[in-house]
Enzyme design. Structure first.
Site, PDB file in Angstrom:
ATOM      1  N   GLU A  41      -0.167  -9.422  -0.054  1.00 11.86           N
ATOM      2  CA  GLU A  41      -1.589  -9.738   0.174  1.00 11.86           C
ATOM      3  C   GLU A  41      -2.339  -9.938  -1.145  1.00 11.86           C
ATOM      4  OE1 GLU A  41      -1.694  -6.332   2.858  1.00 11.86           O
ATOM      5  OE2 GLU A  41      -2.631  -7.626   4.357  1.00 11.86           O
ATOM      6  N   GLY A  98       0.802  -4.935   1.183  1.00 13.55           N
ATOM      7  CA  GLY A  98      -0.362  -5.130   0.309  1.00 13.55           C
ATOM      8  C   GLY A  98      -0.021  -5.925  -0.953  1.00 13.55           C
ATOM      9  N   ALA A 114       0.876  -1.174   0.000  1.00 12.14           N
ATOM     10  CA  ALA A 114       0.000   0.000   0.000  1.00 12.14           C
ATOM     11  C   ALA A 114       0.914   1.226   0.000  1.00 12.14           C
ATOM     12  CB  ALA A 114      -0.876  -0.021   1.242  1.00 12.14           C
ATOM     13  N   GLU A 133       4.515  -4.573   7.716  1.00 14.63           N
ATOM     14  CA  GLU A 133       3.684  -3.468   8.226  1.00 14.63           C
ATOM     15  C   GLU A 133       4.024  -3.061   9.649  1.00 14.63           C
ATOM     16  OE1 GLU A 133       2.544  -5.944   6.408  1.00 14.63           O
ATOM     17  OE2 GLU A 133       1.045  -5.244   4.983  1.00 14.63           O
TER      18      GLU A 133
HETATM   19  N1  CAA Z   1       4.621   3.266  -0.847  1.00 15.97           N
HETATM   20  C1  CAA Z   1       4.996   4.421  -1.445  1.00 15.97           C
HETATM   21  N2  CAA Z   1       6.169   4.547  -2.080  1.00 15.97           N
HETATM   22  C2  CAA Z   1       6.986   3.481  -2.102  1.00 15.97           C
HETATM   23  C3  CAA Z   1       6.658   2.268  -1.491  1.00 15.97           C
HETATM   24  C4  CAA Z   1       5.391   2.176  -0.854  1.00 15.97           C
HETATM   25  N3  CAA Z   1       4.959   1.036  -0.277  1.00 15.97           N
HETATM   26  N4  CAA Z   1       7.674   1.395  -1.663  1.00 15.97           N
HETATM   27  C5  CAA Z   1       8.613   2.060  -2.374  1.00 15.97           C
HETATM   28  N5  CAA Z   1       8.208   3.318  -2.634  1.00 15.97           N
HETATM   29  C6  CAA Z   1       8.908   4.370  -3.368  1.00 15.97           C
HETATM   30  C7  CAA Z   1      10.039   4.965  -2.531  1.00 15.97           C
HETATM   31  O1  CAA Z   1       9.549   5.928  -1.648  1.00 15.97           O
HETATM   32  C8  CAA Z   1      10.923   5.533  -3.623  1.00 15.97           C
HETATM   33  O2  CAA Z   1      10.355   6.737  -4.069  1.00 15.97           O
HETATM   34  P1  CAA Z   1      11.256   8.107  -4.080  1.00 15.97           P
HETATM   35  O3  CAA Z   1      12.305   7.825  -5.108  1.00 15.97           O
HETATM   36  O4  CAA Z   1      10.267   9.147  -4.484  1.00 15.97           O
HETATM   37  O5  CAA Z   1      11.819   8.250  -2.714  1.00 15.97           O
HETATM   38  C9  CAA Z   1      10.783   4.524  -4.759  1.00 15.97           C
HETATM   39  O6  CAA Z   1       9.576   3.808  -4.493  1.00 15.97           O
HETATM   40  C10 CAA Z   1      11.922   3.529  -4.798  1.00 15.97           C
HETATM   41  O7  CAA Z   1      12.023   2.926  -3.529  1.00 15.97           O
HETATM   42  P2  CAA Z   1      13.421   2.815  -2.714  1.00 15.97           P
HETATM   43  O8  CAA Z   1      14.305   3.944  -3.084  1.00 15.97           O
HETATM   44  O9  CAA Z   1      13.072   2.646  -1.272  1.00 15.97           O
HETATM   45  O10 CAA Z   1      13.982   1.470  -3.354  1.00 15.97           O
HETATM   46  P3  CAA Z   1      14.995   0.449  -2.651  1.00 15.97           P
HETATM   47  O11 CAA Z   1      15.399  -0.497  -3.723  1.00 15.97           O
HETATM   48  O12 CAA Z   1      16.055   1.161  -1.902  1.00 15.97           O
HETATM   49  O13 CAA Z   1      14.105  -0.337  -1.566  1.00 15.97           O
HETATM   50  C11 CAA Z   1      12.144  -1.554  -0.809  1.00 15.97           C
HETATM   51  C12 CAA Z   1      13.069  -1.166  -1.990  1.00 15.97           C
HETATM   52  C13 CAA Z   1      12.901  -2.441   0.189  1.00 15.97           C
HETATM   53  C14 CAA Z   1      10.960  -2.292  -1.381  1.00 15.97           C
HETATM   54  C15 CAA Z   1      11.698  -0.252  -0.088  1.00 15.97           C
HETATM   55  O14 CAA Z   1      11.214   0.663  -1.062  1.00 15.97           O
HETATM   56  C16 CAA Z   1      10.608  -0.475   0.915  1.00 15.97           C
HETATM   57  O15 CAA Z   1      10.890  -0.933   1.999  1.00 15.97           O
HETATM   58  N6  CAA Z   1       9.341  -0.145   0.571  1.00 15.97           N
HETATM   59  C17 CAA Z   1       8.234  -0.250   1.473  1.00 15.97           C
HETATM   60  C18 CAA Z   1       7.747  -1.681   1.601  1.00 15.97           C
HETATM   61  C19 CAA Z   1       6.642  -1.748   2.638  1.00 15.97           C
HETATM   62  O16 CAA Z   1       6.846  -1.481   3.787  1.00 15.97           O
HETATM   63  N7  CAA Z   1       5.449  -2.144   2.206  1.00 15.97           N
HETATM   64  C20 CAA Z   1       4.289  -2.254   3.066  1.00 15.97           C
HETATM   65  C21 CAA Z   1       3.455  -1.010   2.981  1.00 15.97           C
HETATM   66  S1  CAA Z   1       2.179  -0.975   4.222  1.00 15.97           S
HETATM   67  C22 CAA Z   1       0.937  -1.927   3.578  1.00 15.97           C
HETATM   68  O17 CAA Z   1       1.058  -2.514   2.510  1.00 15.97           O
HETATM   69  C23 CAA Z   1      -0.310  -1.977   4.423  1.00 15.97           C
HETATM   70  C24 CAA Z   1      -1.291  -3.017   4.005  1.00 15.97           C
HETATM   71  O18 CAA Z   1      -1.225  -4.146   4.365  1.00 15.97           O
HETATM   72  C25 CAA Z   1      -2.444  -2.638   3.216  1.00 15.97           C
END
Ligand code: CAA
Length: 257
Positions: free
Chosen positions: A112, A109, A64, A132
């Site tokens: 999921e 998500g 998400a 999360e």
């Molecule tokens: N939401 C919004 N933006 C996201 C994102 C997310 N879930 N995941 C990655 N991005 C964006 C980053 O912010 C970044 O954007 P900017 O360049 O504008 O900063 C771009 O995508 C590239 O990401 P990274 O620079 O972080 O890439 P990386 O290779 O260094 O890392 C990653 C990759 C490990 C996947 C890291 O991006 C990350 O940890 N992302 C979040 C993953 C996460 O926590 N997901 C769960 C979300 S909560 C959820 O899903 C709730 C639910 O159950 C409904």
């Protein structure tokens, strides 16, 4: 601008989440567009099977949208959570099989969405996780419900409370992924699997998926009754006549024409 790409060919509808600059993270717009594209594929008579994947070679869906959630109120989160859940239920209850071609990060998500699909195949660089809790959240699109059913309660408790990310090999070992392919063979392998499935009876497939899904939440006696009724219902349709006759006539069955 569209956030989802669709490609319909040979009975296969390929849905690609197309937001690679955010690793295909799903904000409200993506959820809404994904839901309507999926509805269209479900009602399209030419479509027999659906493949879901992510654009680029890095991510399936990174979850998400964290930036969108940072600004949400509890009321807005309820709407967002329910919209995501509804989407996963639409996938899970699809009478047409849905294959997740997991081509990179399937986190939060994203994991999921993959879990709601009937079959998960992964590329060698795929990774899975429910991180999360690291954000002070819980898996809110069905993760707390589906993960234990797929990998068992103990392993689900561990993945969800540690928030750790596992690689494709580990996902395969614990049954979260069915099979792993090199990244450049993932989509062709998904299409090949889809074509194999398309050769089988569509009603029989839909009924089988229905029995499997319903059977997971009822006592076995009830599940057996659902199965018996669905088995019998198939005898109302020409499809089983074609299948049984083709066997006897020693020819391949032709279900789709
Ligand atoms: N939401 C919004 N933006 C996201 C994102 C997310 N879930 N995941 C990655 N991005 C964006 C980053 O912010 C970044 O954007 P900017 O360049 O504008 O900063 C771009 O995508 C590239 O990401 P990274 O620079 O972080 O890439 P990386 O290779 O260094 O890392 C990653 C990759 C490990 C996947 C890291 O991006 C990350 O940890 N992302 C979040 C993953 C996460 O926590 N997901 C769960 C979300 S909560 C959820 O899903 C709730 C639910 O159950 C409904």
């Amino acid at each position: 601008m569209s956030l989802i790409k669709i490609n319909n060919e040979n009975g296969i509808s390929e849905i690609t989440i197309d937001r690679p600059e955010a690793l295909n993270a799903m904000n409200q717009e993506v959820v809404a567009e994904f839901s309507s594209v999926l509805q269209a594929a479900l009602s399209d008579k030419e479509t027999g099977i659906i493949i879901i994947t992510g654009a680029g070679d890095k991510a399936f869906i990174a979850g998400a949208d964290i930036k969108a959630m940072q600004k949400m109120t509890a009321e807005e989160a309820l709407i967002y959570g329910k919209a995501g859940q509804k989407l996963t239920m639409l996938i899970e209850s699809s009478p047409k099989p849905v294959i997740a071609a997991v081509n990179g990060f399937a986190l939060g998500g994203g994991c999921e969405i993959a879990m709601a699909c009937h079959i998960r195949i992964a590329s060698e660089n795929a990774s899975f996780g429910q991180p999360e809790v690291k954000l002070g959240l819980l898996p809110g699109w069905g993760g707390t419900q589906r993960l234990p059913k797929i990998i068992g309660v103990g392993r689900a408790n561990e993945l969800i409370t540690t928030g750790k990310i596992i690689n494709a090999e580990e996902a395969l070992r614990i049954g979260l992924a069915n099979v792993i392919y090199p990244q450049d063979e993932l989509l062709s392998s998904a299409r090949k699997m889809a074509s194999t499935i398309l050769r089988n009876g569509p009603r029989a497939i839909a009924s089988s998926l229905h029995c499997i899904k319903e059977g997971l939440s009822v006592p076995i006696k009830e599940g057996m009754e659902i199965e018996a009724q669905e088995f019998s219902k198939l005898f109302h349709h020409d499809e089983r006549l074609e299948g049984l006759t083709a066997f006897i006539e020693k020819r391949p069955a032709d279900f789709r024409d």
